[in-house]
Design a protein around this motif. Structure first.
Motif, mmCIF file in Angstrom:
data_model
loop_
_atom_site.group_PDB
_atom_site.id
_atom_site.type_symbol
_atom_site.label_atom_id
_atom_site.label_comp_id
_atom_site.label_asym_id
_atom_site.label_seq_id
_atom_site.Cartn_x
_atom_site.Cartn_y
_atom_site.Cartn_z
ATOM 1 N N PHE A 42 0.882 -1.231 0.007
ATOM 2 C CA PHE A 42 0.031 -0.116 0.018
ATOM 3 C C PHE A 42 0.940 1.355 -0.257
ATOM 4 O O PHE A 42 1.619 1.331 0.786
ATOM 5 C CB PHE A 42 -0.810 0.008 1.304
ATOM 6 N N LEU A 43 0.606 2.154 -0.935
ATOM 7 C CA LEU A 43 1.443 3.184 -1.066
ATOM 8 C C LEU A 43 0.544 4.718 -0.340
ATOM 9 O O LEU A 43 -0.704 4.546 -0.799
ATOM 10 C CB LEU A 43 1.781 3.590 -2.241
ATOM 11 N N ALA A 44 1.192 5.305 0.283
ATOM 12 C CA ALA A 44 0.373 6.665 0.929
ATOM 13 C C ALA A 44 0.986 7.763 0.571
ATOM 14 O O ALA A 44 2.091 8.132 0.512
ATOM 15 C CB ALA A 44 0.405 6.342 2.591
ATOM 16 N N ALA A 45 0.119 8.894 0.147
ATOM 17 C CA ALA A 45 0.261 10.205 -0.033
ATOM 18 C C ALA A 45 0.475 10.925 1.313
ATOM 19 O O ALA A 45 0.074 10.285 2.269
ATOM 20 C CB ALA A 45 -0.560 10.779 -0.775
ATOM 21 N N PRO A 46 0.937 12.034 1.406
ATOM 22 C CA PRO A 46 1.076 12.736 2.622
ATOM 23 C C PRO A 46 0.020 12.706 3.633
ATOM 24 O O PRO A 46 -0.158 12.361 4.640
ATOM 25 C CB PRO A 46 1.756 14.014 2.304
ATOM 26 N N GLY A 47 -1.288 13.116 2.881
ATOM 27 C CA GLY A 47 -2.300 13.106 3.867
ATOM 28 C C GLY A 47 -3.057 11.684 4.580
ATOM 29 O O GLY A 47 -3.768 11.670 5.239
ATOM 30 N N GLN A 48 -2.440 10.659 3.779
ATOM 31 C CA GLN A 48 -2.774 9.139 4.222
ATOM 32 C C GLN A 48 -1.707 8.663 5.329
ATOM 33 O O GLN A 48 -1.885 7.461 5.524
ATOM 34 C CB GLN A 48 -2.859 8.433 2.919
ATOM 35 N N GLU A 49 -0.927 9.272 5.530
ATOM 36 C CA GLU A 49 0.594 8.549 6.245
ATOM 37 C C GLU A 49 -0.012 8.137 7.779
ATOM 38 O O GLU A 49 0.433 7.165 8.099
ATOM 39 C CB GLU A 49 1.676 9.658 6.392
ATOM 40 N N ALA A 50 -0.667 9.268 8.381
ATOM 41 C CA ALA A 50 -0.990 8.987 9.717
ATOM 42 C C ALA A 50 -1.903 7.939 9.940
ATOM 43 O O ALA A 50 -1.860 6.691 10.794
ATOM 44 C CB ALA A 50 -1.692 10.113 10.536
ATOM 45 N N ALA A 51 -3.095 7.557 9.038
ATOM 46 C CA ALA A 51 -3.945 6.275 8.951
ATOM 47 C C ALA A 51 -3.076 5.060 8.810
ATOM 48 O O ALA A 51 -3.433 4.006 9.378
ATOM 49 C CB ALA A 51 -4.914 6.527 7.977
ATOM 50 N N MET A 52 -2.017 5.204 7.699
ATOM 51 C CA MET A 52 -1.272 4.058 7.589
ATOM 52 C C MET A 52 -0.450 3.632 8.750
ATOM 53 O O MET A 52 -0.359 2.314 9.138
ATOM 54 C CB MET A 52 -0.348 4.251 6.322
ATOM 55 N N ARG A 53 -0.034 4.491 9.608
ATOM 56 C CA ARG A 53 0.796 4.135 10.795
ATOM 57 C C ARG A 53 -0.100 3.756 11.704
ATOM 58 O O ARG A 53 0.272 2.427 12.656
ATOM 59 C CB ARG A 53 1.556 5.304 11.322
ATOM 60 N N GLN A 54 -1.173 4.255 12.014
ATOM 61 C CA GLN A 54 -2.170 3.538 12.911
ATOM 62 C C GLN A 54 -2.652 2.250 12.704
ATOM 63 O O GLN A 54 -2.632 1.385 13.339
ATOM 64 C CB GLN A 54 -3.471 4.362 13.004
ATOM 65 N N ALA A 55 -2.720 1.974 11.193
ATOM 66 C CA ALA A 55 -3.150 0.577 10.965
ATOM 67 C C ALA A 55 -1.948 -0.213 11.222
ATOM 68 O O ALA A 55 -2.345 -1.559 11.527
ATOM 69 C CB ALA A 55 -3.629 0.559 9.491
ATOM 70 N N ASN A 56 -0.959 0.226 10.852
ATOM 71 C CA ASN A 56 0.251 -0.775 11.126
ATOM 72 C C ASN A 56 0.421 -1.171 12.566
ATOM 73 O O ASN A 56 0.846 -2.403 12.845
ATOM 74 C CB ASN A 56 1.346 -0.113 10.388
ATOM 75 N N ALA A 57 0.119 -0.163 13.407
ATOM 76 C CA ALA A 57 0.098 -0.675 14.774
ATOM 77 C C ALA A 57 -0.474 -1.744 15.179
ATOM 78 O O ALA A 57 -0.519 -2.572 15.821
ATOM 79 C CB ALA A 57 0.113 0.519 15.603
ATOM 80 N N LEU A 58 -1.846 -1.435 14.751
ATOM 81 C CA LEU A 58 -2.880 -2.472 14.824
ATOM 82 C C LEU A 58 -2.365 -3.806 14.102
ATOM 83 O O LEU A 58 -2.469 -5.173 15.066
ATOM 84 C CB LEU A 58 -4.316 -2.219 14.231
ATOM 85 N N GLN A 59 -2.246 -3.900 13.020
ATOM 86 C CA GLN A 59 -1.717 -5.348 12.425
ATOM 87 C C GLN A 59 -0.482 -5.672 13.031
ATOM 88 O O GLN A 59 -0.495 -7.065 13.393
ATOM 89 C CB GLN A 59 -1.186 -4.943 10.832
ATOM 90 N N SER A 60 0.493 -5.274 13.487
ATOM 91 C CA SER A 60 1.589 -5.791 13.851
ATOM 92 C C SER A 60 1.147 -6.285 15.204
ATOM 93 O O SER A 60 1.832 -7.539 15.826
ATOM 94 C CB SER A 60 2.722 -4.673 14.059
ATOM 95 N N GLY A 61 0.480 -5.527 16.072
ATOM 96 C CA GLY A 61 -0.092 -5.817 17.358
ATOM 97 C C GLY A 61 -0.579 -7.258 17.606
ATOM 98 O O GLY A 61 -0.601 -8.137 18.253
ATOM 99 N N LEU A 62 -1.228 -7.611 16.296
ATOM 100 C CA LEU A 62 -2.294 -8.923 16.180
ATOM 101 C C LEU A 62 -1.249 -10.021 15.572
ATOM 102 O O LEU A 62 -1.740 -11.242 15.269
ATOM 103 C CB LEU A 62 -3.273 -8.726 15.366
ATOM 104 N N GLY A 63 -0.003 -9.692 15.410
ATOM 105 C CA GLY A 63 0.948 -10.792 14.666
ATOM 106 C C GLY A 63 1.325 -10.695 13.278
ATOM 107 O O GLY A 63 2.055 -11.507 12.596
#
Length: 392
Positions: free
Chosen positions: A99-120
């Motif tokens: 998934f590629l993020a433009a500047p306005g999408q970066e915060a949401a990508m980081r938040q989703a990554n924290a969730l994904q990584s936390g679940l394994g």
């Protein structure tokens, strides 16, 4: 055919066959199962026409958990769905999602990554320099961040998965019938039988609505309104003269996606809501590729400026307009009707976990191994959408 069954499943593609397979395999279940399929050729079902991929990169925990189970199942499919010494091979390729993020999408990508990584989930965040180093064919202009599935994401033969579930279900004693369910017989507030198009009746103890794009129409026969509509999606293929090495399934910030397919590539995009009417036809609009998809891909991957277009086809999503997530579990006011609808393009990858979960619900009265209740109908009644930001 026998006219009385413990469970009748309406729809015999990947969802219906997964539920049937898991029901028949449950040691606590000894009943009879009938799967009704109106098109046994499966030529027009989503299972056959989908881009057939799996990912953990979602923004809702339940979707991540469903796909984490799904990838384990797909890796072990030869053992799990073996029939008579024949081990199915669905050609699973763990090429990853990017998934590629433009500047306005970066915060949401980081938040989703924290969730994904936390679940394994095994997902890495890459800044533009790291993206350029890993994928030298990629133009990183205008990008703020990339999210790459390192393992557990990729693509496979969706039709093969469906057929593997179907073969295993039949080997376990499940009956299949070429028939179209058109209504329900009710007795004391419960379903007592399913009416077929030819006028015959099948008595039953429970019914599962896994009718795909026909699910909303069938639900109406029980007085249930499903916000699920049929929406057309098109897939285009092409070959490229230049090498684009180790290309994952790439999703541009615009929503245009591309992934390898054999010696070439396939691609597509979802139209904006105002250009996405209900549709039942299979006509391909080639201007979508020429005017919207290819210009984006050629800008993001300059090698794609020199391509040769190939085959294209159209299929249909059973799109849940409420929140683009599946609607699973008991139907309101009809205790022996189970819903399995509105997958919005994620059905193939969710079929292993959903089939297992609904089988558990029918046999044991509860979800045993993974709680799918966040996807229940109650959220519709309560006006509480389960918002999924990562819809492709």
């Amino acid at each position: 055919m026998t006219k009385t069954y413990d469970v009748v499943i309406v729809g015999g593609a990947v969802m219906g066959s997964s539920i049937a397979c898991h029901l028949a395999a449950d040691p606590a279940f000894s009943g009879r199962v009938l799967v009704l399929e109106q098109d046994p050729s499966y030529q027009s079902c989503a299972s056959a026409l989908s881009a057939a991929s799996i990912r953990q990169q979602y923004s809702c925990a339940i979707n991540v958990e469903i796909s984490l189970y799904g990838i384990r199942f797909l890796r072990e499919i030869g053992t799990r769905l073996e029939v008579g010494g024949e081990r199915p091979d669905i050609g699973l390729k763990e090429g990853g999602y990017l998934f590629l993020a433009a500047p306005g999408q970066e915060a949401a990508m980081r938040q989703a990554n924290a969730l994904q990584s936390g679940l394994g989930a095994d997902v890495a965040l890459l800044d533009p320099p790291a993206l350029g180093a890993r994928f030298p064919w990629l133009d990183t202009n205008g990008l703020a961040l990339g999210s790459l599935g390192l393992t557990g994401e990729g693509w496979f033969d969706g039709y093969g998965l469906m057929q593997a579930f179907r073969r295993k279900a039949r080997a376990l004693g499940v009956s299949y019938a070429h028939a179209r369910a058109v209504g329900l017989e009710m007795t004391g507030g419960r379903i007592s039988a399913v009416r077929l198009e030819d006028g015959s009746i099948v008595d039953c103890g429970a019914v599962v609505n896994a009718a795909g794009t026909g699910g909303a129409e069938f639900a109406k026969t029980a007085g249930i309104d499903l916000p699920v509509r049929t929406r057309k999606r098109m897939i285009f293929t092409f070959t490229c003269a230049d090498d684009v090495k180790d290309c994952p399934l790439l999703i541009d910030p615009t929503g245009v996606y591309v992934r390898p397919e054999g010696t070439g590539f396939l691609c597509g995009t979802s139209p904006p809501p105002e250009e996405d009417p209900d549709s039942a036809d299979f006509e391909v609009d080639h201007t979508l590729f020429e005017e919207r998809i290819w210009p984006v891909l050629a800008a993001r991957i300059p090698a794609f400026e020199r391509i040769r277009p190939g085959r294209a086809w159209a299929g249909h999503y059973d799109l849940n307009l409420f929140d683009q997530n599946a609607i699973l579990g008991p139907a309101p006011n009809v205790p022996n009707l189970y819903l399995c609808n509105g997958f919005s393009g994620h059905g193939l990858q969710q079929a292993p976990a959903v089939g297992r979960g609904l089988a558990e619900l029918i046999v044991h009265g509860r979800y045993v191994t993974l709680d799918l209740s966040p996807l229940g109908y109650d959220r519709l009644l309560n006006g509480q959408p389960l918002t999924e930001a990562k819809v492709v």
